[in-house]
Design a protein around this motif. Structure first.
Motif, mmCIF file in Angstrom:
data_model
loop_
_atom_site.group_PDB
_atom_site.id
_atom_site.type_symbol
_atom_site.label_atom_id
_atom_site.label_comp_id
_atom_site.label_asym_id
_atom_site.label_seq_id
_atom_site.Cartn_x
_atom_site.Cartn_y
_atom_site.Cartn_z
ATOM 1 N N LYS A 1 27.867 6.342 29.755
ATOM 2 C CA LYS A 1 26.847 5.500 29.125
ATOM 3 C C LYS A 1 25.661 6.380 28.764
ATOM 4 C CE LYS A 1 24.135 1.339 29.430
ATOM 5 N NZ LYS A 1 23.875 0.100 30.148
ATOM 6 N N ILE A 2 25.188 6.221 27.528
ATOM 7 C CA ILE A 2 24.017 6.959 27.076
ATOM 8 C C ILE A 2 22.786 6.173 27.530
ATOM 9 C CG2 ILE A 2 22.847 8.053 25.134
ATOM 10 C CD1 ILE A 2 25.811 8.993 25.644
ATOM 11 N N ILE A 3 22.113 6.679 28.544
ATOM 12 C CA ILE A 3 20.916 6.041 29.074
ATOM 13 C C ILE A 3 19.742 6.316 28.143
ATOM 14 C CG2 ILE A 3 19.337 5.893 31.052
ATOM 15 C CD1 ILE A 3 22.195 4.894 31.648
ATOM 16 N N ALA A 4 19.602 7.571 27.727
ATOM 17 C CA ALA A 4 18.564 7.971 26.763
ATOM 18 C C ALA A 4 19.105 9.143 25.965
ATOM 19 C CB ALA A 4 17.283 8.368 27.485
ATOM 20 N N CYS A 5 19.008 9.076 24.645
ATOM 21 C CA CYS A 5 19.580 10.144 23.820
ATOM 22 C C CYS A 5 18.612 11.297 23.604
ATOM 23 C CB CYS A 5 20.104 9.619 22.497
ATOM 24 S SG CYS A 5 18.849 8.950 21.411
ATOM 25 N N GLY A 6 17.398 11.203 24.112
ATOM 26 C CA GLY A 6 16.457 12.307 23.988
ATOM 27 C C GLY A 6 15.889 12.436 22.590
ATOM 28 N N HIS A 7 15.278 13.559 22.335
ATOM 29 C CA HIS A 7 14.543 13.788 21.089
ATOM 30 C C HIS A 7 15.424 13.694 19.840
ATOM 31 C CE1 HIS A 7 11.710 15.331 18.226
ATOM 32 N NE2 HIS A 7 12.470 16.380 17.981
ATOM 33 N N ASP A 8 16.560 14.424 19.819
ATOM 34 C CA ASP A 8 17.373 14.436 18.596
ATOM 35 C C ASP A 8 18.833 14.040 18.816
ATOM 36 O OD1 ASP A 8 17.858 16.751 19.973
ATOM 37 O OD2 ASP A 8 17.303 18.089 18.346
ATOM 38 N N GLY A 9 19.143 13.434 19.955
ATOM 39 C CA GLY A 9 20.460 12.852 20.173
ATOM 40 C C GLY A 9 21.611 13.829 20.296
ATOM 41 N N VAL A 10 21.336 15.067 20.689
ATOM 42 C CA VAL A 10 22.397 16.064 20.809
ATOM 43 C C VAL A 10 23.070 15.907 22.174
ATOM 44 C CG1 VAL A 10 22.970 18.512 20.750
ATOM 45 C CG2 VAL A 10 21.165 17.629 19.277
ATOM 46 N N ILE A 11 24.112 15.071 22.204
ATOM 47 C CA ILE A 11 24.908 14.825 23.401
ATOM 48 C C ILE A 11 26.373 14.857 22.973
ATOM 49 C CG2 ILE A 11 25.493 13.172 25.225
ATOM 50 C CD1 ILE A 11 22.654 12.060 24.975
ATOM 51 N N ALA A 12 27.232 15.459 23.798
ATOM 52 C CA ALA A 12 28.662 15.511 23.487
ATOM 53 C C ALA A 12 29.472 15.247 24.751
ATOM 54 C CB ALA A 12 29.035 16.871 22.905
ATOM 55 N N ILE A 13 30.632 14.624 24.572
ATOM 56 C CA ILE A 13 31.591 14.399 25.647
ATOM 57 C C ILE A 13 32.897 15.059 25.228
ATOM 58 C CG2 ILE A 13 32.246 12.177 24.642
ATOM 59 C CD1 ILE A 13 32.926 11.180 27.417
ATOM 60 N N GLY A 14 33.627 15.623 26.173
ATOM 61 C CA GLY A 14 34.895 16.224 25.804
ATOM 62 C C GLY A 14 35.584 16.926 26.950
ATOM 63 N N LEU A 15 36.368 17.927 26.576
ATOM 64 C CA LEU A 15 37.149 18.713 27.515
ATOM 65 C C LEU A 15 36.994 20.188 27.171
ATOM 66 C CD1 LEU A 15 40.362 16.551 27.151
ATOM 67 C CD2 LEU A 15 38.850 16.524 29.122
ATOM 68 N N THR A 16 36.892 21.038 28.188
ATOM 69 C CA THR A 16 36.805 22.479 27.956
ATOM 70 C C THR A 16 37.680 23.213 28.952
ATOM 71 O OG1 THR A 16 34.833 22.620 29.352
ATOM 72 C CG2 THR A 16 34.470 22.429 26.991
ATOM 73 N N SER A 17 38.072 24.425 28.594
ATOM 74 C CA SER A 17 38.882 25.244 29.486
ATOM 75 C C SER A 17 37.995 25.919 30.535
ATOM 76 C CB SER A 17 39.665 26.291 28.695
ATOM 77 O OG SER A 17 38.786 27.148 28.004
ATOM 78 N N GLN A 18 38.639 26.400 31.581
ATOM 79 C CA GLN A 18 37.912 27.106 32.631
ATOM 80 C C GLN A 18 37.212 28.319 32.028
ATOM 81 O OE1 GLN A 18 40.357 28.093 35.960
ATOM 82 N NE2 GLN A 18 38.695 29.041 37.093
ATOM 83 N N GLY A 19 36.011 28.576 32.452
ATOM 84 C CA GLY A 19 35.269 29.713 31.942
ATOM 85 C C GLY A 19 34.475 29.426 30.687
ATOM 86 N N ALA A 20 34.477 28.178 30.231
ATOM 87 C CA ALA A 20 33.695 27.826 29.038
ATOM 88 C C ALA A 20 32.213 28.037 29.324
ATOM 89 C CB ALA A 20 33.956 26.380 28.643
ATOM 90 N N ARG A 21 31.496 28.434 28.298
ATOM 91 C CA ARG A 21 30.055 28.644 28.441
ATOM 92 C C ARG A 21 29.352 27.318 28.725
ATOM 93 N NH1 ARG A 21 29.126 31.247 22.908
ATOM 94 N NH2 ARG A 21 27.271 29.960 23.095
ATOM 95 N N THR A 22 28.304 27.380 29.511
ATOM 96 C CA THR A 22 27.549 26.175 29.833
ATOM 97 C C THR A 22 26.356 25.982 28.904
ATOM 98 O OG1 THR A 22 26.241 27.380 31.473
ATOM 99 C CG2 THR A 22 28.225 26.235 32.259
ATOM 100 N N ASP A 23 26.168 26.890 27.945
ATOM 101 C CA ASP A 23 25.042 26.777 27.020
ATOM 102 C C ASP A 23 25.470 26.324 25.622
ATOM 103 O OD1 ASP A 23 26.364 29.099 26.310
ATOM 104 O OD2 ASP A 23 24.548 30.267 25.971
ATOM 105 N N THR A 24 26.645 25.722 25.519
ATOM 106 C CA THR A 24 27.114 25.205 24.239
ATOM 107 C C THR A 24 27.848 23.885 24.456
ATOM 108 O OG1 THR A 24 28.253 25.810 22.195
ATOM 109 C CG2 THR A 24 29.335 26.444 24.244
#
Length: 146
Positions: A2-25
């Protein structure tokens, strides 16, 4: 999720990533890791599989914002004794978004990316009843909110 607050410009993503994925993207945008992500600010699905590059899916963007419930459903289908496919579907407020994606034998983990200050989400990885049941029979859902 649930999106409680989308913040200033709404940059939120949901998904799946492999092990070792960067945490800054965001999920689906890491050049060095496999992943797939549904991005709220653009309403598009980004898919990064090995050397394929970023494939942008969805002709008609389906943005999400404060108050929306977005989801990622994973269904596993065995193709033979050694191989299986994972079918990935995204949803918004109980409706499927974009085409299903098929991923072979990949180890992917639930991921949420948030860019702006003030963004807040509430996740449910199965500890509570899910708000919506999407099409198909899932082996697990990630980040659905009750």
């Amino acid at each position: 999720m649930k999106i409680i607050a989308c913040g200033h410009d709404g940059v939120i993503a949901i998904g799946l990533t492999s092990q070792g994925a960067r945490t800054d993207t965001m999920p689906g945008l890491d050049d060095d890791a496999d992943g797939i992500g549904f991005h709220g600010d653009e309403g598009k699905i980004y898919d990064r599989q090995g050397s394929w590059g970023n494939l942008v899916l969805g002709e008609h963007p389906e943005r999400f914002t404060t108050g929306d419930i977005v989801s990622c459903q994973v269904t596993r289908v065995q193709t033979d004794g050694l191989h299986f496919l994972r079918i990935i579907r995204f949803g918004k407020n109980g409706e499927n978004v974009g085409p299903a994606r098929y991923i072979e034998n990949a180890a992917l983990y639930p991921s949420v990316g948030m860019g702006p200050r003030g963004a807040r989400v509430q996740t449910n990885l199965g500890e509570d009843k899910f708000a919506y049941k999407m099409q198909g029979t899932a082996i697990y859902y990630c980040a659905l909110f009750n």
